[in-house]
Design a protein around this motif. Structure first.
Motif, PDB file in Angstrom:
ATOM      1  N   ASN A 138       0.995  -1.141  -0.062  1.00  0.00           N
ATOM      2  CA  ASN A 138      -0.026  -0.073  -0.095  1.00  0.00           C
ATOM      3  C   ASN A 138       0.713   1.249  -0.223  1.00  0.00           C
ATOM      4  OD1 ASN A 138      -2.679  -1.271   0.007  1.00  0.00           O
ATOM      5  ND2 ASN A 138      -2.080  -1.916   2.180  1.00  0.00           N
ATOM      6  N   TRP A 139       1.959   1.135   0.050  1.00  0.00           N
ATOM      7  CA  TRP A 139       2.823   2.326   0.218  1.00  0.00           C
ATOM      8  C   TRP A 139       2.775   3.048  -1.197  1.00  0.00           C
ATOM      9  CZ3 TRP A 139       5.262   4.841   4.323  1.00  0.00           C
ATOM     10  CH2 TRP A 139       5.884   5.664   4.010  1.00  0.00           C
ATOM     11  N   GLY A 140       3.070   2.504  -2.374  1.00  0.00           N
ATOM     12  CA  GLY A 140       2.972   3.160  -3.683  1.00  0.00           C
ATOM     13  C   GLY A 140       4.118   4.345  -3.894  1.00  0.00           C
ATOM     14  N   ILE A 141       3.468   5.592  -3.987  1.00  0.00           N
ATOM     15  CA  ILE A 141       4.261   6.799  -4.167  1.00  0.00           C
ATOM     16  C   ILE A 141       4.409   7.434  -2.670  1.00  0.00           C
ATOM     17  CG2 ILE A 141       3.783   7.027  -6.536  1.00  0.00           C
ATOM     18  CD1 ILE A 141       1.765   9.194  -5.907  1.00  0.00           C
ATOM     19  N   GLY A 142       3.834   6.691  -1.708  1.00  0.00           N
ATOM     20  CA  GLY A 142       3.984   7.489  -0.410  1.00  0.00           C
ATOM     21  C   GLY A 142       3.244   8.755  -0.083  1.00  0.00           C
ATOM     22  N   VAL A 146       9.272  13.807  -1.184  1.00  0.00           N
ATOM     23  CA  VAL A 146      10.715  13.572  -0.660  1.00  0.00           C
ATOM     24  C   VAL A 146      11.498  13.610  -2.140  1.00  0.00           C
ATOM     25  CG1 VAL A 146       9.994  12.186   1.225  1.00  0.00           C
ATOM     26  CG2 VAL A 146      10.267  11.147  -1.001  1.00  0.00           C
ATOM     27  N   VAL A 147      10.860  14.025  -3.543  1.00  0.00           N
ATOM     28  CA  VAL A 147      11.720  13.949  -4.349  1.00  0.00           C
ATOM     29  C   VAL A 147      11.361  15.312  -5.509  1.00  0.00           C
ATOM     30  CG1 VAL A 147      11.918  11.481  -4.567  1.00  0.00           C
ATOM     31  CG2 VAL A 147      10.138  12.300  -5.805  1.00  0.00           C
ATOM     32  N   ALA A 148      12.095  15.638  -6.048  1.00  0.00           N
ATOM     33  CA  ALA A 148      11.716  16.702  -7.237  1.00  0.00           C
ATOM     34  C   ALA A 148      10.842  16.339  -8.362  1.00  0.00           C
ATOM     35  CB  ALA A 148      13.184  17.524  -7.723  1.00  0.00           C
ATOM     36  N   GLN A 149       9.849  17.229  -8.453  1.00  0.00           N
ATOM     37  CA  GLN A 149       9.105  16.872  -9.551  1.00  0.00           C
ATOM     38  C   GLN A 149       9.148  17.572 -10.842  1.00  0.00           C
ATOM     39  OE1 GLN A 149       6.111  14.754  -8.510  1.00  0.00           O
ATOM     40  NE2 GLN A 149       7.621  14.368  -6.936  1.00  0.00           N
ATOM     41  N   ASP A 150      10.130  18.654 -10.887  1.00  0.00           N
ATOM     42  CA  ASP A 150      10.510  19.318 -12.172  1.00  0.00           C
ATOM     43  C   ASP A 150      11.762  19.850 -11.970  1.00  0.00           C
ATOM     44  OD1 ASP A 150       9.827  21.705 -10.445  1.00  0.00           O
ATOM     45  OD2 ASP A 150       7.703  21.414 -10.668  1.00  0.00           O
ATOM     46  N   LEU A 159       8.117   9.533  -7.778  1.00  0.00           N
ATOM     47  CA  LEU A 159       7.822   9.483  -9.233  1.00  0.00           C
ATOM     48  C   LEU A 159       7.525   7.870  -9.421  1.00  0.00           C
ATOM     49  CD1 LEU A 159      10.279  12.178 -10.476  1.00  0.00           C
ATOM     50  CD2 LEU A 159       7.683  12.318  -9.925  1.00  0.00           C
ATOM     51  N   ASP A 160       8.631   7.020  -8.827  1.00  0.00           N
ATOM     52  CA  ASP A 160       8.251   5.459  -9.346  1.00  0.00           C
ATOM     53  C   ASP A 160       8.018   4.901  -8.032  1.00  0.00           C
ATOM     54  OD1 ASP A 160       9.467   5.555 -11.873  1.00  0.00           O
ATOM     55  OD2 ASP A 160      11.327   6.140 -10.856  1.00  0.00           O
ATOM     56  N   PRO A 161       6.875   4.050  -8.018  1.00  0.00           N
ATOM     57  CA  PRO A 161       6.155   3.509  -6.694  1.00  0.00           C
ATOM     58  C   PRO A 161       6.851   2.505  -6.101  1.00  0.00           C
ATOM     59  CG  PRO A 161       4.875   2.904  -8.549  1.00  0.00           C
ATOM     60  CD  PRO A 161       5.982   3.939  -9.290  1.00  0.00           C
ATOM     61  N   VAL A 162       6.799   2.327  -4.962  1.00  0.00           N
ATOM     62  CA  VAL A 162       7.333   1.105  -4.555  1.00  0.00           C
ATOM     63  C   VAL A 162       6.321  -0.032  -4.815  1.00  0.00           C
ATOM     64  CG1 VAL A 162       7.772  -0.031  -2.050  1.00  0.00           C
ATOM     65  CG2 VAL A 162       8.213   2.323  -2.387  1.00  0.00           C
ATOM     66  N   LEU A 163       7.019  -1.264  -5.493  1.00  0.00           N
ATOM     67  CA  LEU A 163       6.067  -2.188  -5.850  1.00  0.00           C
ATOM     68  C   LEU A 163       5.671  -3.098  -4.508  1.00  0.00           C
ATOM     69  CD1 LEU A 163       7.818  -2.860  -9.156  1.00  0.00           C
ATOM     70  CD2 LEU A 163       5.844  -1.575  -8.649  1.00  0.00           C
ATOM     71  N   ALA A 164       4.905  -3.823  -4.891  1.00  0.00           N
ATOM     72  CA  ALA A 164       4.192  -4.792  -3.757  1.00  0.00           C
ATOM     73  C   ALA A 164       5.193  -5.900  -3.050  1.00  0.00           C
ATOM     74  CB  ALA A 164       2.962  -5.654  -4.179  1.00  0.00           C
ATOM     75  N   ASP A 165       6.241  -6.189  -3.745  1.00  0.00           N
ATOM     76  CA  ASP A 165       7.187  -7.285  -3.249  1.00  0.00           C
ATOM     77  C   ASP A 165       8.588  -6.510  -3.092  1.00  0.00           C
ATOM     78  OD1 ASP A 165       8.087  -6.665  -5.810  1.00  0.00           O
ATOM     79  OD2 ASP A 165       8.384  -8.611  -6.299  1.00  0.00           O
ATOM     80  N   GLU A 166       8.418  -5.308  -2.712  1.00  0.00           N
ATOM     81  CA  GLU A 166       9.733  -4.563  -2.562  1.00  0.00           C
ATOM     82  C   GLU A 166      10.102  -4.317  -0.871  1.00  0.00           C
ATOM     83  OE1 GLU A 166      10.900  -2.713  -6.704  1.00  0.00           O
ATOM     84  OE2 GLU A 166       9.631  -1.426  -5.320  1.00  0.00           O
ATOM     85  N   HIS A 167      11.303  -4.492  -0.437  1.00  0.00           N
ATOM     86  CA  HIS A 167      11.600  -4.391   0.929  1.00  0.00           C
ATOM     87  C   HIS A 167      12.272  -3.229   1.203  1.00  0.00           C
ATOM     88  CE1 HIS A 167      10.534  -8.489   2.453  1.00  0.00           C
ATOM     89  NE2 HIS A 167      10.649  -8.776   1.443  1.00  0.00           N
ATOM     90  N   VAL A 168      13.063  -2.704   0.204  1.00  0.00           N
ATOM     91  CA  VAL A 168      13.918  -1.469   0.456  1.00  0.00           C
ATOM     92  C   VAL A 168      13.879  -0.730  -0.975  1.00  0.00           C
ATOM     93  CG1 VAL A 168      16.197  -0.731   0.871  1.00  0.00           C
ATOM     94  CG2 VAL A 168      15.592  -2.747   2.020  1.00  0.00           C
ATOM     95  N   TYR A 169      13.868   0.854  -0.619  1.00  0.00           N
ATOM     96  CA  TYR A 169      13.729   1.426  -1.676  1.00  0.00           C
ATOM     97  C   TYR A 169      14.589   2.642  -1.446  1.00  0.00           C
ATOM     98  CZ  TYR A 169      11.154   4.622  -4.957  1.00  0.00           C
ATOM     99  OH  TYR A 169      11.010   5.500  -6.334  1.00  0.00           O
TER     100      TYR A 169
END
Length: 263
Positions: A138-142, A146-150, A159-169
């Motif tokens: 459920n984290w997704g883009i949070g 925390v990151v620049a948009q432009d 900008l890139d979501p955390v995927l459902a099976d990822e532990h560290v980003y």
């Protein structure tokens, strides 16, 4: 937000894939295979140089103690409660700063948090936290910027979501960490659970992707390679289309996804 730690160490916990082997009657191998290894969790160990009872409460569920003025002045250890939390860490980039000054680390969900009891002696007393990750679909883009948009470095969500099976980003970012604070600070954020990539598309001028809030396929190739169900399933009528992530258009011809608007 705290900077009262000495170091953070991560260690992958891997379940080794099963090996299968067999030899033919003449002794030559006839089966030699190994199943893929699996990342079960990532263990996190944090060495603290400052005592922050409220942070320990957040990470482990310990009970905090207050003085007469209502200030938090300590904590207790008893049963082992189970709490879940996310951990964000910023570390400085060395060398080339063209892509950002900070490395942003995210563990979307940690559990089994424990704080060690230090040795009382004529030396520096440190506390050590241990815990392990579990996936957080459920984290997704949070919820945080925390990151620049432009190019103006407008702060926004991932900008890139955390995927459902990822532990560290972790990634480089131009956005500095929040101001250091003492104790709890309310965070007024709008939390929207990440839906993921679209699984359906409804005809229109333009049409819409479903479910609501889902990401549009990045481009035509992405759309054609995905399992996106068209509605209606018959050929779309003149002018109907959907807009893809690269701002191009696509339509359903009754059999496949094609570029542009329906003729």
């Amino acid at each position: 937000m705290s900077k009262g730690f000495v170091q953070i160490a991560f260690e992958d916990n891997i379940e080794t894939g099963t090996e299968y082997s067999a030899k033919a009657a003449d002794g030559t191998p006839c089966v030699a295979e190994k199943a893929r290894d699996t990342l079960k969790w990532v263990a996190a160990t944090i060495d603290f140089c400052k005592v922050d009872p409220e942070l320990f409460e957040l990470m482990t569920g310990v009970r905090t103690l207050e003085n007469y003025a209502g200030d938090t002045v300590g904590f207790t250890k008893g049963s082992l409660p189970s709490v879940n939390f996310a951990l964000e860490v910023w570390s400085k980039v060395s060398g080339d700063l063209s892509k950002g000054e900070w490395i942003y680390w995210l563990l979307p969900l940690l559990t089994n948090g424990r704080v060690s009891t230090p040795t009382i002696q004529d030396d520096v007393a440190t506390f050590q936290f241990t815990g392990n990750t579990i996936v957080n679909p459920n984290w997704g883009i949070g919820p945080y910027n925390v990151v620049a948009q432009d190019e103006l470095l407008t702060a926004g969500r991932l900008l890139d979501p955390v995927l459902a099976d990822e532990h560290v980003y972790h990634r480089v970012t131009e956005i500095a960490p929040p101001t250091i604070t003492c104790g709890y600070v309310p965070q007024l954020v709008e939390w929207t659970a990440y839906v993921g990539t679209a699984t359906g598309a409804t005809a229109g001028t333009p049409g819409t992707f479903t479910p609501s809030g889902a990401d549009a396929p990045a481009n035509l190739a992405d759309l054609q390679g995905a399992n996106v169900t068209a509605s209606p399933s018959t050929a779309w009528t003149t002018g109907q289309h959907v807009v893809l992530g690269d701002s191009s258009q696509a339509y359903w011809d009754g059999d496949s996804w094609e570029s542009g608007a329906a003729p």
